[in-house]
Write an enzyme that holds these catalytic residues in place. Structure first.
Site, mmCIF file in Angstrom:
data_model
loop_
_atom_site.group_PDB
_atom_site.id
_atom_site.type_symbol
_atom_site.label_atom_id
_atom_site.label_comp_id
_atom_site.label_asym_id
_atom_site.label_seq_id
_atom_site.Cartn_x
_atom_site.Cartn_y
_atom_site.Cartn_z
ATOM 1 N N GLY A 55 -9.292 1.199 -8.691
ATOM 2 C CA GLY A 55 -9.637 -0.454 -8.375
ATOM 3 C C GLY A 55 -11.092 -0.464 -7.661
ATOM 4 O O GLY A 55 -11.567 0.038 -8.168
ATOM 5 N N CYS A 82 -7.871 7.170 -9.842
ATOM 6 C CA CYS A 82 -9.563 6.676 -9.338
ATOM 7 C C CYS A 82 -9.473 6.151 -7.885
ATOM 8 O O CYS A 82 -10.107 7.557 -7.066
ATOM 9 C CB CYS A 82 -9.763 5.613 -10.375
ATOM 10 S SG CYS A 82 -11.219 5.305 -10.509
ATOM 11 N N TYR A 83 -9.837 5.009 -8.045
ATOM 12 C CA TYR A 83 -10.165 4.378 -6.232
ATOM 13 C C TYR A 83 -8.837 5.438 -5.563
ATOM 14 O O TYR A 83 -9.400 5.623 -4.642
ATOM 15 C CB TYR A 83 -9.731 3.257 -6.500
ATOM 16 C CG TYR A 83 -9.861 2.561 -5.225
ATOM 17 C CD1 TYR A 83 -11.745 2.432 -4.698
ATOM 18 C CD2 TYR A 83 -9.113 2.213 -4.299
ATOM 19 C CE1 TYR A 83 -11.575 1.867 -3.705
ATOM 20 C CE2 TYR A 83 -9.401 2.093 -3.012
ATOM 21 C CZ TYR A 83 -10.422 1.547 -2.416
ATOM 22 O OH TYR A 83 -11.140 1.208 -1.422
ATOM 23 N N HIS A 170 -7.820 8.203 -15.857
ATOM 24 C CA HIS A 170 -6.862 7.394 -16.120
ATOM 25 C C HIS A 170 -5.820 8.028 -16.788
ATOM 26 O O HIS A 170 -6.092 7.384 -18.322
ATOM 27 C CB HIS A 170 -7.495 6.009 -16.271
ATOM 28 C CG HIS A 170 -8.024 5.470 -15.323
ATOM 29 N ND1 HIS A 170 -7.661 4.326 -14.297
ATOM 30 C CD2 HIS A 170 -9.563 5.256 -15.121
ATOM 31 C CE1 HIS A 170 -8.612 3.983 -13.419
ATOM 32 N NE2 HIS A 170 -9.397 3.889 -13.446
ATOM 33 N N GLU A 172 -2.916 6.833 -17.131
ATOM 34 C CA GLU A 172 -2.266 5.945 -17.998
ATOM 35 C C GLU A 172 -2.352 5.387 -19.088
ATOM 36 O O GLU A 172 -1.811 3.998 -19.485
ATOM 37 C CB GLU A 172 -2.047 4.644 -16.624
ATOM 38 C CG GLU A 172 -2.867 3.745 -16.033
ATOM 39 C CD GLU A 172 -3.821 4.618 -15.354
ATOM 40 O OE1 GLU A 172 -4.305 6.015 -15.083
ATOM 41 O OE2 GLU A 172 -4.735 3.560 -14.540
ATOM 42 N N SER A 224 10.776 -20.722 -27.382
ATOM 43 C CA SER A 224 9.676 -20.980 -28.077
ATOM 44 C C SER A 224 9.817 -20.234 -29.512
ATOM 45 O O SER A 224 8.918 -20.424 -30.488
ATOM 46 C CB SER A 224 8.401 -19.950 -27.308
ATOM 47 O OG SER A 224 8.813 -18.639 -27.079
ATOM 48 N N GLY A 225 11.107 -19.244 -29.538
ATOM 49 C CA GLY A 225 11.307 -18.604 -30.983
ATOM 50 C C GLY A 225 10.268 -17.375 -30.969
ATOM 51 O O GLY A 225 10.635 -16.504 -31.904
ATOM 52 N N GLY A 226 9.810 -16.737 -30.032
ATOM 53 C CA GLY A 226 8.932 -15.764 -29.722
ATOM 54 C C GLY A 226 9.493 -14.710 -29.221
ATOM 55 O O GLY A 226 10.926 -14.662 -28.606
ATOM 56 N N VAL A 227 9.762 -13.093 -29.306
ATOM 57 C CA VAL A 227 10.384 -11.930 -28.747
ATOM 58 C C VAL A 227 11.198 -12.544 -27.218
ATOM 59 O O VAL A 227 12.406 -12.685 -27.189
ATOM 60 C CB VAL A 227 9.800 -10.162 -28.537
ATOM 61 C CG1 VAL A 227 10.721 -10.114 -28.431
ATOM 62 C CG2 VAL A 227 8.916 -10.814 -29.735
ATOM 63 N N ASP A 228 9.978 -12.936 -26.455
ATOM 64 C CA ASP A 228 10.332 -12.713 -24.634
ATOM 65 C C ASP A 228 11.316 -14.151 -24.459
ATOM 66 O O ASP A 228 12.534 -13.508 -23.890
ATOM 67 C CB ASP A 228 9.334 -12.550 -23.734
ATOM 68 C CG ASP A 228 8.046 -12.013 -24.493
ATOM 69 O OD1 ASP A 228 8.250 -11.324 -24.862
ATOM 70 O OD2 ASP A 228 6.524 -12.433 -24.072
ATOM 71 N N SER A 229 10.849 -15.038 -25.224
ATOM 72 C CA SER A 229 12.220 -16.387 -24.928
ATOM 73 C C SER A 229 12.841 -15.868 -25.631
ATOM 74 O O SER A 229 14.588 -16.483 -24.539
ATOM 75 C CB SER A 229 11.405 -17.261 -25.510
ATOM 76 O OG SER A 229 11.368 -17.835 -25.662
ATOM 77 N N SER A 230 13.218 -15.574 -27.185
ATOM 78 C CA SER A 230 14.423 -15.402 -27.685
ATOM 79 C C SER A 230 15.442 -13.636 -27.450
ATOM 80 O O SER A 230 16.446 -14.415 -26.737
ATOM 81 C CB SER A 230 14.031 -14.940 -29.345
ATOM 82 O OG SER A 230 12.925 -15.608 -29.635
ATOM 83 N N LYS A 371 6.704 -5.432 -23.064
ATOM 84 C CA LYS A 371 6.408 -6.662 -24.290
ATOM 85 C C LYS A 371 7.890 -5.403 -25.089
ATOM 86 O O LYS A 371 8.773 -5.417 -25.314
ATOM 87 C CB LYS A 371 5.449 -6.051 -24.753
ATOM 88 C CG LYS A 371 5.785 -6.934 -26.156
ATOM 89 C CD LYS A 371 5.659 -8.396 -25.791
ATOM 90 C CE LYS A 371 5.442 -9.618 -27.104
ATOM 91 N NZ LYS A 371 5.666 -10.906 -26.290
HETATM 92 P P1 XMP Z 1 -4.872 -11.131 -24.084
HETATM 93 O O1 XMP Z 1 -4.960 -12.486 -25.461
HETATM 94 O O2 XMP Z 1 -4.013 -11.107 -22.966
HETATM 95 O O3 XMP Z 1 -3.344 -11.556 -25.237
HETATM 96 O O4 XMP Z 1 -5.123 -9.808 -24.508
HETATM 97 C C1 XMP Z 1 -2.253 -10.113 -24.240
HETATM 98 C C2 XMP Z 1 -0.497 -10.381 -25.079
HETATM 99 O O5 XMP Z 1 -0.238 -11.779 -24.852
HETATM 100 C C3 XMP Z 1 -0.170 -12.972 -25.305
HETATM 101 N N1 XMP Z 1 -0.536 -13.953 -24.671
HETATM 102 C C4 XMP Z 1 0.324 -14.455 -24.140
HETATM 103 N N2 XMP Z 1 1.226 -15.126 -24.082
HETATM 104 N N3 XMP Z 1 1.756 -16.962 -22.773
HETATM 105 C C5 XMP Z 1 2.483 -15.978 -23.555
HETATM 106 O O6 XMP Z 1 4.214 -15.784 -23.548
HETATM 107 C C6 XMP Z 1 0.210 -17.194 -22.747
HETATM 108 O O7 XMP Z 1 -0.338 -17.716 -22.395
HETATM 109 C C7 XMP Z 1 -0.176 -15.487 -23.594
HETATM 110 N N4 XMP Z 1 -1.573 -15.499 -23.758
HETATM 111 C C8 XMP Z 1 -1.592 -13.215 -24.302
HETATM 112 C C9 XMP Z 1 -0.985 -12.314 -26.618
HETATM 113 O O8 XMP Z 1 -1.142 -13.252 -27.746
HETATM 114 C C10 XMP Z 1 -0.404 -10.653 -26.375
HETATM 115 O O9 XMP Z 1 0.041 -10.680 -27.391
#
Ligand code: XMP
Length: 515
Positions: A55, A82-83, A170, A172, A224-230, A371
């Site tokens: 922290g 750490c903290y 750390h 982690e 969105s077609g990205g991994v998470d929403s898919s 992720k």
């Molecule tokens: P940063 O820029 O925070 O990115 O170091 C870490 C990871 O998160 C993704 N990223 C997002 N993903 N909505 C998302 O779904 C967002 O608003 C967003 N901002 C960053 C980024 O592409 C990277 O993989």
């Protein structure tokens, strides 16, 4: 499923979610709570182990986050990092003081007690990640010092009988070479967790819970077609089939040709049953974003407009009870919604809806996952590798890869530059090496010369990072020949660009995105 729980008490450090992740890598279920939760709640949860995080404060200062001494008398093993380590010492009668020099970065730690449960099979000298101003100047009574560094007399201390462990560095963070081993030693050996938490159980349980929650309701999924929403969409489709409608908003901030590619996979011609609806809302987003330069404001506008579009689609479908989002755990923590960490940036896909939106509730089935855990869940459900290992693409899209005002012209520039960059990186096999790579458009214009003419054009920034967890990252070593080819193609093929730069910054201090 949660019978073996380790809890992480969050004291506000930036690496806290990584602690939870490392624990889960040991197949032990783990949850993060604010240090403000009471001792009674902890007793009720009856965890097998407790980890206190780092922290930003000094634990001896008035008003600094603390915890009652009783925590260390529960008979539950505690690991302070750490903290958390300093706090454990202070609360139990040791001394913490401000050091003359800040110890920061990779540091060699010398293990003094080789038989320590935490350091089992750890080398005598091991590289660890340090980040502290304060140091433990005197270990608490009953503790012995188990490791030190050149600058830090107490890099680790323990009270073996009471199963209390304090570590100044750390474990982690991946820079701590044997950190995962140390955490594994704590949860599996000291806490005696069996380590039977697995992804297939998570998927199975999630599908069952979604079914129970939704009943006969209608569900709208933001795809969105990205991994998470898919992965979220496919999980929902497995749980409730045709009660699900997936809406894909083309906000005009997607990568080149991406809208059509997403439609090809998830649309009616593809292998999934998602009731796929594509909304072309480019103009609408550009109008709302006109004149806006501040990144947080852009994120908020894009997020808000997303919700409006979904709301309109929901009305067309009829009563919709639930909205699904592909929020994952780092989104939650970085948005300041979980634990105590500072808000780094607001992720558009996190959090509650404004009062006037007509959905009953949000379902976020991946909210507890990192992720790579989302990817494992995707593979578990039979989603093809190619999709599961797609590069992450942020919800606000190119909106956060264009510095300053967003215009259709700038979007076209960054789309074209990015397409060239990705094509060349793939051709060079760099897609197997770098975790994420993309082109961004800086807001800088400068003078150049092309074909004997003066130019005054934009600079494109190329970014490529190596990362495992997306919480820390290092710039990837892209071969010079590849960068050179990309530069020359971008300059020749993309109008409006006369300089190409490569971003060397790691995270921290940078972020992966370039906004
Ligand atoms: P940063 O820029 O925070 O990115 O170091 C870490 C990871 O998160 C993704 N990223 C997002 N993903 N909505 C998302 O779904 C967002 O608003 C967003 N901002 C960053 C980024 O592409 C990277 O993989």
């Amino acid at each position: 499923m949660k019978k073996e729980l380790v809890i992480v008490l969050d004291f506000g450090g930036q690496y806290n979610q990584l602690v939870a992740r490392r624990v889960r890598e040991c197949n032990v279920y783990c949850e993060i709570y604010s240090y403000k939760i009471g001792i009674e709640t902890i007793k009720q949860m009856n965890p097998k182990g407790i980890i206190l995080t780092g922290g930003p404060n000094s634990c001896y200062e008035k008003g600094a986050p603390t915890y009652t001494k009783e925590l260390f008398d529960l008979g539950i093993p505690v690991l302070g990092l750490c903290y958390g380590a300093q706090l454990m010492m202070l609360v139990l009668g040791g001394k913490v003081e401000r050091a003359d020099v800040r110890e920061y970065g990779k540091t060699e730690v010398i293990i003094d007690k080789k038989s320590s449960g935490i350091f089992e099979k750890v080398a005598d000298k091991t590289v660890c990640w340090m980040s502290h101003f304060d140091y433990i100047s005197q270990a608490a009574p009953g503790f012995e010092i188990t490791a030190h560094t050149a600058d830090c007399p107490t890099a680790a201390a323990e009270n073996e009988a009471k199963k209390l462990y304090a570590i100044q560095f750390h474990p982690e963070v991946l820079h701590t070479v044997e950190g995962t081993k140390m955490i594994n030693n704590f949860v599996r050996h000291v806490c005696a967790c069996a380590g039977d938490w697995k992804m297939d159980t998570f998927v199975e349980n999630s599908i069952r819970e979604i079914r129970e929650k939704v009943g006969n309701g209608k569900v709208l999924c933001a795809l969105s077609g990205g991994v998470d929403s898919s992965v979220a969409a496919v999980m929902l489709s497995k749980a409730i089939g045709s009660q699900l409608t997936c809406v894909f908003v083309d906000h005009g901030l997607l990568r080149k040709k991406e809208g059509d590619e997403v439609e090809a996979v998830f649309g009616p011609e593809g292998p999934y049953d998602l009731n796929f609806v594509r909304v072309n809302a480019q103009e609408r987003f550009y109008e709302k974003l006109a004149g806006i330069e501040e990144p947080e404001e852009k994120r908020k506008i894009i997020g808000e407009e997303f919700i409006r579009v979904f709301e309109e689609e929901a009305k067309k479908i009829g009563a919709v009870d639930f909205l699904v989002q592909g929020t994952i755990y780092p989104d939650v923590v970085e948005s300041g919604l979980g634990g105590e960490s500072a808000v780094i940036k607001s992720h558009h896909n996190v959090g509650g809806l404004p009062d006037y939106v007509d959905f009953k509730e949000i379902i976020e089935p991946l909210r507890d996952l990192f992720k790579d855990e989302v990817r494992k869940a995707g593979l578990e459900m039979g989603i093809p590798q190619k999709l599961v290992f797609r590069q992450p693409f942020p919800g606000p899209g190119l909106g956060i890869r264009i510095i300053g005002e967003i215009t259709a012209e700038k979007v076209k520039i960054v789309q074209d530059a990015d397409a060239i960059y990705r094509e060349e990186m793939d051709a060079a096999g760099m897609n197997q090496i770098a975790g994420q790579y993309f082109a961004a458009l800086t807001n800088m214009r400068s003078v150049g010369v092309m074909g004997d003419e003066r130019t005054y054009d934009y600079a494109v920034a190329l970014r490529a990072v190596n990362t495992i967890d997306f919480m820390t990252a290092e710039a990837a070593e892209v071969p010079y020949a590849v960068l050179n080819k990309v530069m020359s193609r971008i300059i020749n093929e993309v109008r409006g660009v006369n300089r190409v730069m490569y971003d060397l910054t790691s995270k921290p201090p940078g972020t992966i995105e370039f906004e």
